[in-house]
Design a protein around this motif. Structure first.
Motif, PDB file in Angstrom:
ATOM      1  N   SER A 124       0.849  -1.201   0.000  1.00 61.44           N
ATOM      2  CA  SER A 124       0.000   0.000   0.000  1.00 61.44           C
ATOM      3  C   SER A 124       0.880   1.246   0.000  1.00 61.44           C
ATOM      4  CB  SER A 124      -0.915   0.006   1.213  1.00 61.44           C
ATOM      5  OG  SER A 124      -1.596   1.241   1.328  1.00 61.44           O
ATOM      6  N   CYS A 126       0.297   3.817   1.559  1.00 58.86           N
ATOM      7  CA  CYS A 126       0.142   4.486   2.862  1.00 58.86           C
ATOM      8  C   CYS A 126       0.897   3.772   3.970  1.00 58.86           C
ATOM      9  CB  CYS A 126      -1.344   4.573   3.236  1.00 58.86           C
ATOM     10  SG  CYS A 126      -2.377   5.375   2.013  1.00 58.86           S
ATOM     11  N   LYS A 160      -3.776  -1.140   6.678  1.00 59.68           N
ATOM     12  CA  LYS A 160      -3.222  -1.353   5.336  1.00 59.68           C
ATOM     13  C   LYS A 160      -4.270  -1.974   4.413  1.00 59.68           C
ATOM     14  CE  LYS A 160       0.052  -4.343   2.963  1.00 59.68           C
ATOM     15  NZ  LYS A 160       1.092  -5.371   3.124  1.00 59.68           N
ATOM     16  N   SER A 163      -6.788   0.635   3.383  1.00 59.61           N
ATOM     17  CA  SER A 163      -6.232   1.608   2.423  1.00 59.61           C
ATOM     18  C   SER A 163      -6.188   1.038   1.009  1.00 59.61           C
ATOM     19  CB  SER A 163      -4.828   2.018   2.863  1.00 59.61           C
ATOM     20  OG  SER A 163      -3.923   0.941   2.741  1.00 59.61           O
ATOM     21  N   ARG A 167      -9.164   3.267  -1.957  1.00 60.91           N
ATOM     22  CA  ARG A 167      -7.981   4.066  -2.282  1.00 60.91           C
ATOM     23  C   ARG A 167      -8.262   5.565  -2.264  1.00 60.91           C
ATOM     24  NH1 ARG A 167      -3.700   1.102  -4.220  1.00 60.91           N
ATOM     25  NH2 ARG A 167      -4.153  -1.100  -4.673  1.00 60.91           N
ATOM     26  N   GLY A 170      -7.879   6.035   1.552  1.00 64.88           N
ATOM     27  CA  GLY A 170      -6.533   5.609   1.916  1.00 64.88           C
ATOM     28  C   GLY A 170      -6.396   5.453   3.410  1.00 64.88           C
ATOM     29  N   TYR A 171      -5.643   6.358   4.031  1.00 62.03           N
ATOM     30  CA  TYR A 171      -5.431   6.293   5.472  1.00 62.03           C
ATOM     31  C   TYR A 171      -5.596   7.680   6.062  1.00 62.03           C
ATOM     32  CZ  TYR A 171      -2.917   6.352   9.885  1.00 62.03           C
ATOM     33  OH  TYR A 171      -2.586   6.546  11.199  1.00 62.03           O
TER      34      TYR A 171
END
Length: 718
Positions: A124, A126, A160, A163, A167, A170-171
């Motif tokens: 990922s 992130c 994860k 995320s 997308r 995400g985070y």
């Protein structure tokens, strides 16, 4: 009771039947009778001191009740929804939270659960951000305490995986606290499913989007409640510039998990799973109502300290007090919907205004560019117009001179009619010769002008063949057509002049053939010849005037063609200027990207410099430790040597024993010296490696930035 941080001790959907079914089949009356002796002995509640301690009567009833609710969940949601709401407001028992949260979020059977293991194998973008924030998520909780602990690992896995699923979001930092609370109650797969459901169905996804539009809406609605129910406190906040987002943003993003102690925040989360964000508004208003008197007396800094240190611990002893106050707050869902529409309208207007401002700025830049180009174009056109006007003035002067010459010729004709025939005839013959020479000179000039026009046509054809652009080819073809038309006009005029010159030559030859016998003829013929001579002189002057007029027209046509050519050239220059502007913009954007890459490489260089400094400090610390150890060993050697001398002097041992003792001491001394030598070698090797690392690091830095003076100076200084 099991540790809330251990997910293996919590009930799951597939294990709950084995745990709760024996309890449901047991006779509740017999269980009450078993606990009756404990109640009669004077104990109202019995607390559990270990995993094998007996439950109190109230805990037993709660256990049985929630076990029945879980097993008959669909029936309770359909028929006993109000009672279920009251029970959730009183708090879900710890051992039932995992299964009840999954049932409330309808996350018991989600397709995304089967994808979880595959998501963990993927990478990922992130991951670095998640790793950075994990250590700051519940740092005091045993489950998440310590680097690379089980709690931090499963928290990283869940964040994860989400995320990768979403997308767009995400985070976001606040979401880790919600996932951490879920992991305290259930395994990571179930926690992942519940978190996905929370993001999709509980408005959390809109809160954690990069734009955070939902957070702005929540702040707008909360400010309305504050203004309506606590107007004095709202006025005080405004006077101190204490904005709502300064204290309420974390309430909505983390659901009070970072503001209140974990037991109280978990109770609020129970209600949130059933009622949504309404409980966040209610609890926030209840907290402000409870602290209104204290907050009004404080300034901005005092209010910040009060929110951080006093308010979080006001309800530690009685969480029910906060829940009760929260449900005394006035909350109108219809009004909240209306506020949502108002906020959406305001944001849409702001967006339209921003779009309009951007459009106006773009138009302004384009107009400035057009004005700049227009000014240059107008200056060129003015210069060209000046040149054309000057040439036209010259042509007009020539036309005026030609008309004056025509008038003079007419006056001469009148004078010739009044004078004698012979001198006039001699002058007339001389004039015919002069005009014939002038007509031939004009013919030569026309031929040279025609040749120049043909050269221009050839030049235009070459230019049209060298330009591959379709628009330029079309323009040049149009110019070529116009030039060819002008060439045809010139040829036609030239042929007319040739005809006139031919006629004049014929007349001149006829005149010269009969010129010798004019005086011998009769007077009538002489008068006729004189009239014919006058007529011929008039025709010659008329031809001369027409030639001059044709010349003026040709010059006018040339000027017009030059004007059109210049205008076409100006248009082509404008197109080339636009293309150059576009290339300039592309070059600027490319320069910006290169600048960002350079900044990133500088940042990496700074990080590597810090790491190398840390390594050097670590080597120096190890060197200091080794020096201290060497000093201790030398001290021990000195003590052993002193003991050896004392043993030899005093003679405490017999001869054989003393020799054996001395041998042992010598062996110990030799071992200590060998240890000192080995530590010195290790220290030298460590220093050599550190120096080599610095040299390699410096060489790598020069290879990254060979032409940057600032970076080279920094490396040499280090």
């Amino acid at each position: 009771t099991s540790d809330p941080g251990l997910s293996s001790g919590t009930p799951q959907l597939d294990q709950s039947e084995a745990i709760k079914r024996p309890l449901l089949e047991a006779d509740s009356k017999s269980m009450r009778s078993m606990s009756g002796s404990r109640r009669n002995s004077g104990s109202s509640l019995v607390s559990s001191s270990s995993a094998s301690s007996n439950l109190s009567h109230l805990e037993e009833d709660t256990w049985i009740l929630w076990g029945r609710i879980v097993n008959e969940w669909d029936e309770w949601r359909r028929k006993k929804d109000k009672l279920l709401k009251e029970l959730i407001r009183k708090g879900i028992p710890h051992h039932f939270r995992a299964i009840v949260w999954q049932l409330l979020g309808n996350a018991t059977d989600m397709p995304v659960k089967n994808q979880y293991s595959e998501l963990l194998k993927m990478s990922s973008p992130c991951e670095k951000l998640i790793r950075r924030d994990i250590a700051r998520t519940y740092p005091e909780h045993d489950f998440f305490k310590g680097q690379d602990s089980l709690g931090q690992e499963v928290l990283f896995n869940v964040m994860k995986a989400y995320s990768l699923v979403d997308r767009e979001v995400g985070y976001c930092q606040g979401s880790a606290f919600i996932v951490g609370l879920l992991l305290m109650q259930m395994p990571e797969e179930e926690a992942f499913c519940v978190f996905v459901r929370l993001m999709q169905e509980y408005r959390l996804r809109e809160l954690f989007k990069p734009s955070m539009a939902e957070l702005g809406l929540c702040i707008y609605q909360f400010e309305y409640l504050l203004q309506e129910q606590l107007p004095e406190l709202n006025v005080h906040f405004r006077s101190q510039s204490f904005h709502t987002s300064m204290y309420a943003s974390s309430w909505f993003l983390t659901l009070f998990l970072t503001f209140l102690p974990l037991p109280i925040a978990t109770r609020i989360f129970d209600i949130f799973m059933y009622e949504g964000l309404e409980i966040i508004f209610r609890v926030g208003m209840a907290i402000l109502q409870y602290n209104q008197t204290d907050l009004i007396q404080l300034d901005m800094e005092g209010m910040s300290q009060h929110f951080q240190k006093v308010i979080p611990h006001q309800f530690d002893s009685c969480p029910d007090k906060l829940i009760l106050r929260a449900y005394q707050v006035k909350y109108n869902p219809k009004k909240m919907k209306k506020l949502e529409k108002e906020y959406t309208t305001i944001k849409n207007k702001e967006m339209e205004e921003q779009i309009e401002i951007k459009r106006l700025r773009t138009e302004n830049r384009l107009l400035n560019l057009v004005c700049t180009i227009g000014q240059v174009t107008r200056a060129q056109e003015a210069e060209e117009n000046y040149v054309i006007k000057r040439e036209l003035a010259v042509v007009r002067q020539q036309c005026t001179a030609a008309s004056e010459n025509l008038e003079k010729a007419q006056d001469t004709i009148r004078e010739l009619q009044q004078h004698t025939v012979r001198p006039i005839r001699e002058q007339f013959v001389h004039g015919l010769q002069t005009q014939l020479e002038q007509s031939r000179l004009q013919e030569a000039e026309l031929l040279s002008a025609l040749k120049e026009m043909q050269d221009k046509v050839l030049d235009l054809e070459k230019r049209s063949s060298s330009l591959p652009d379709e628009t330029n080819v079309a323009q040049l073809q149009e110019e070529l057509k116009q030039v060819k038309l002008r060439e045809l006009e010139t040829l036609r005029s030239f042929r007319e002049l040739q005809d006139i010159v031919t006629e004049l030559n014929q007349r001149w030859q006829h005149h010269t053939s009969r010129g010798g016998g004019h005086w011998k003829e009769s007077p009538k013929k002489n008068a006729l010849n004189e009239l014919q001579d006058k007529l011929m002189s008039l025709k010659l002057r008329e031809a001369q005037t027409q030639a001059e007029l044709k010349e003026v027209k040709l010059k006018n046509l040339q000027l017009e063609s030059q004007n059109q050519i210049y205008s076409k050239a100006v248009s082509r220059h404008e197109q080339e200027s636009a293309a150059l502007q576009e290339r300039l913009q592309n070059a600027l954007s490319h320069n910006k990207s290169l600048q960002s890459q350079l900044n990133e490489m500088k940042r990496k260089q700074a990080e590597s410099d810090c790491k190398s400094k840390e390594e050097v400090m670590a080597v120096r610390l190890r060197e200091a430790d080794s020096m201290a150890a060497m000093a201790e060993l030398r001290q021990k050697i000195a003590e052993l040597e002193i003991q050896k001398e004392e043993g030899l002097i005093q003679g405490q041992l017999n001869h054989s024993d003393s020799r054996q003792y001395i041998t042992q001491l010598r062996e110990q001394i030799a071992e200590l010296k060998n240890e000192i030598i080995s530590q010195s070698c290790n220290l030298r090797n460590a220093l050599t490696m550190a120096k080599n690392h610095d040299i390699d690091h410096t060489a790598a830095h020069f290879s990254y930035f060979p032409n940057e003076p600032h970076t080279q100076m920094h490396t040499v200084g280090f």
